[in-house]
Scaffold this motif. Structure first.
Motif, mmCIF file in Angstrom:
data_model
loop_
_atom_site.group_PDB
_atom_site.id
_atom_site.type_symbol
_atom_site.label_atom_id
_atom_site.label_comp_id
_atom_site.label_asym_id
_atom_site.label_seq_id
_atom_site.Cartn_x
_atom_site.Cartn_y
_atom_site.Cartn_z
ATOM 1 N N LEU A 1 0.866 -1.244 0.055
ATOM 2 C CA LEU A 1 0.034 0.138 -0.208
ATOM 3 C C LEU A 1 0.863 1.293 0.107
ATOM 4 O O LEU A 1 0.607 2.056 -0.792
ATOM 5 N N PHE A 2 1.964 1.220 0.705
ATOM 6 C CA PHE A 2 2.813 2.471 0.924
ATOM 7 C C PHE A 2 3.655 2.534 -0.409
ATOM 8 O O PHE A 2 3.927 3.794 -0.612
ATOM 9 N N ASP A 3 3.892 1.519 -1.207
ATOM 10 C CA ASP A 3 4.573 1.664 -2.268
ATOM 11 C C ASP A 3 3.596 2.352 -3.418
ATOM 12 O O ASP A 3 4.179 3.174 -4.313
ATOM 13 N N ARG A 4 2.317 2.207 -3.397
ATOM 14 C CA ARG A 4 1.326 2.838 -4.174
ATOM 15 C C ARG A 4 0.880 4.193 -3.820
ATOM 16 O O ARG A 4 0.813 5.439 -4.565
ATOM 17 N N TYR A 5 0.889 4.654 -2.456
ATOM 18 C CA TYR A 5 0.330 5.971 -2.032
ATOM 19 C C TYR A 5 1.027 6.680 -1.250
ATOM 20 O O TYR A 5 0.784 7.647 -0.849
ATOM 21 N N GLY A 6 2.506 6.197 -0.969
ATOM 22 C CA GLY A 6 3.422 6.939 -0.117
ATOM 23 C C GLY A 6 3.358 6.639 1.247
ATOM 24 O O GLY A 6 2.216 6.230 1.760
ATOM 25 N N THR B 1 5.326 16.473 7.269
ATOM 26 C CA THR B 1 5.113 17.904 7.463
ATOM 27 C C THR B 1 4.069 18.208 8.489
ATOM 28 O O THR B 1 3.874 19.393 8.712
ATOM 29 N N LEU B 2 3.018 17.164 8.581
ATOM 30 C CA LEU B 2 2.002 17.299 9.243
ATOM 31 C C LEU B 2 2.228 16.869 10.833
ATOM 32 O O LEU B 2 2.231 15.547 10.854
ATOM 33 N N ARG B 3 2.084 17.777 11.620
ATOM 34 C CA ARG B 3 2.299 17.207 12.841
ATOM 35 C C ARG B 3 1.171 16.747 13.587
ATOM 36 O O ARG B 3 1.037 16.190 14.754
ATOM 37 N N CYS B 4 -0.020 16.775 12.842
ATOM 38 C CA CYS B 4 -1.385 16.502 13.211
ATOM 39 C C CYS B 4 -2.144 15.889 11.986
ATOM 40 O O CYS B 4 -1.925 16.554 10.984
ATOM 41 N N CYS B 5 -3.043 15.198 12.326
ATOM 42 C CA CYS B 5 -4.044 14.775 11.244
ATOM 43 C C CYS B 5 -3.254 14.003 9.851
ATOM 44 O O CYS B 5 -3.699 13.902 8.714
ATOM 45 N N GLU B 6 -2.112 13.670 10.111
ATOM 46 C CA GLU B 6 -1.054 12.885 9.132
ATOM 47 C C GLU B 6 -2.034 11.425 8.854
ATOM 48 O O GLU B 6 -1.942 11.118 7.689
ATOM 49 N N ASP B 7 -2.736 10.939 9.901
ATOM 50 C CA ASP B 7 -3.348 9.570 9.599
ATOM 51 C C ASP B 7 -4.736 10.072 8.639
ATOM 52 O O ASP B 7 -5.043 9.338 7.732
ATOM 53 N N TYR B 8 -5.385 11.151 8.894
ATOM 54 C CA TYR B 8 -6.469 11.589 8.102
ATOM 55 C C TYR B 8 -5.930 11.824 6.729
ATOM 56 O O TYR B 8 -6.575 11.446 5.522
ATOM 57 N N ASP B 9 -4.778 12.453 6.476
ATOM 58 C CA ASP B 9 -4.197 12.809 5.132
ATOM 59 C C ASP B 9 -4.058 11.236 4.179
ATOM 60 O O ASP B 9 -4.394 11.247 3.181
ATOM 61 N N LEU B 10 -3.414 10.494 5.107
ATOM 62 C CA LEU B 10 -3.080 9.244 4.417
ATOM 63 C C LEU B 10 -4.123 8.376 3.935
ATOM 64 O O LEU B 10 -4.255 7.785 2.780
ATOM 65 N N TRP B 11 -5.227 8.362 5.037
ATOM 66 C CA TRP B 11 -6.401 7.343 4.549
ATOM 67 C C TRP B 11 -7.250 7.966 3.431
ATOM 68 O O TRP B 11 -7.997 7.324 2.640
ATOM 69 N N LEU B 12 -7.147 9.275 3.407
ATOM 70 C CA LEU B 12 -7.911 10.214 2.390
ATOM 71 C C LEU B 12 -7.488 9.867 1.069
ATOM 72 O O LEU B 12 -8.087 9.519 0.166
ATOM 73 N N ARG B 13 -6.084 9.957 1.030
ATOM 74 C CA ARG B 13 -5.399 9.513 -0.433
ATOM 75 C C ARG B 13 -5.665 7.945 -0.744
ATOM 76 O O ARG B 13 -5.709 7.864 -1.917
ATOM 77 N N VAL B 14 -5.516 6.979 0.314
ATOM 78 C CA VAL B 14 -5.919 5.858 0.119
ATOM 79 C C VAL B 14 -7.414 5.504 -0.253
ATOM 80 O O VAL B 14 -7.853 4.958 -1.434
ATOM 81 N N ALA B 15 -8.285 6.206 0.408
ATOM 82 C CA ALA B 15 -9.845 5.818 0.082
ATOM 83 C C ALA B 15 -10.107 6.191 -1.009
ATOM 84 O O ALA B 15 -11.130 5.890 -1.596
#
Length: 230
Positions: A163-168, A173-187
């Protein structure tokens, strides 16, 4: 032998980290390895790891770095992981003993899914909290829900490493909401498999949590994530 790597980022949580490690050591299906990434702790985290390692209950690896935030700590864990399946556990949360076994079996039975998450139980200052309906995690296409809120609990997640090979990786740079950012990219492109059992316990209500520290102005991180996605 399975190919599960558990990744635990931590920062000055030696007491709570013990509880998290205990919940991993009690799993019905033990992982191949547990990677603890210490994000610059100044408490007794290293001593805790040394004492826990001596018990021989887990194949435990410890890495320390200067304080760079949870995204950077998880990224280092991902880079060090040898397993094809990565399970994330925040150092203040814990798992039901069947968590890894049920989730691992579910992903094997559903090979088209790159990511799965579980139902979770919320505990605030020792008291159980009932989730509102809009907080309940969903199965399949979760993009519309992921736009509105961070609907994937980090401690509930198991992913195939590809998954990380595909979506990074997580945006450091995000000290907060870094999980929101990743799952939004994946979803935006992938469906999420939901394990219906409550296999994760999420603890909250403390001032040392990142979400509490950044509670004022948190939306600026979400806006940054949305702008990147657009």
């Amino acid at each position: 032998m399975n190919d599960i790597s558990v990744i635990i980022p931590t920062y000055n949580r030696s007491i709570r980290l013990r509880r998290a490690l205990e919940s991993v050591a009690l799993q019905r299906l033990l992982p191949n390895e547990v990677i603890v990434v210490d994000d610059g702790s100044t408490d007794g985290t290293r001593q805790l790891i040394d004492s826990f390692r001596e018990t021989g209950r887990l194949n435990l690896h410890y890495y320390s770095q200067s304080n760079c935030g949870p995204g950077a700590a998880r990224n280092r864990g991902i880079e060090k992981a040898s397993g094809n399946y990565l399970a994330f556990l925040d150092s203040d949360d814990e798992w039901h003993r069947d968590k890894l076994a049920i989730q691992y079996e579910s992903m094997h039975a559903n090979p088209l899914y790159l990511v799965s998450h579980t139902q979770e139980r919320w505990v605030k200052n020792g008291t159980h909290l009932n989730q509102k309906k809009y907080h309940h995690p969903r199965h399949g296409d979760i993009f519309s829900q992921a736009l509105r809120l961070c609907c994937v609990g980090m401690s509930t997640v198991m992913v195939r490493k590809e998954l990380f090979d595909r979506y990074g990786l997580f945006d450091e740079t995000l000290r907060c909401c870094e999980d929101y950012d990743l799952w939004l990219r994946v979803a935006a492109f992938e469906k999420f498999f939901l394990v219906e059992q409550r296999l994760t316990v999420k603890h909250g209500g403390r001032p040392d949590q990142v979400s509490n520290y950044f509670r004022m102005g948190m939306d600026r991180f979400r806006i940054q994530a949305l702008a990147k996605l657009v």
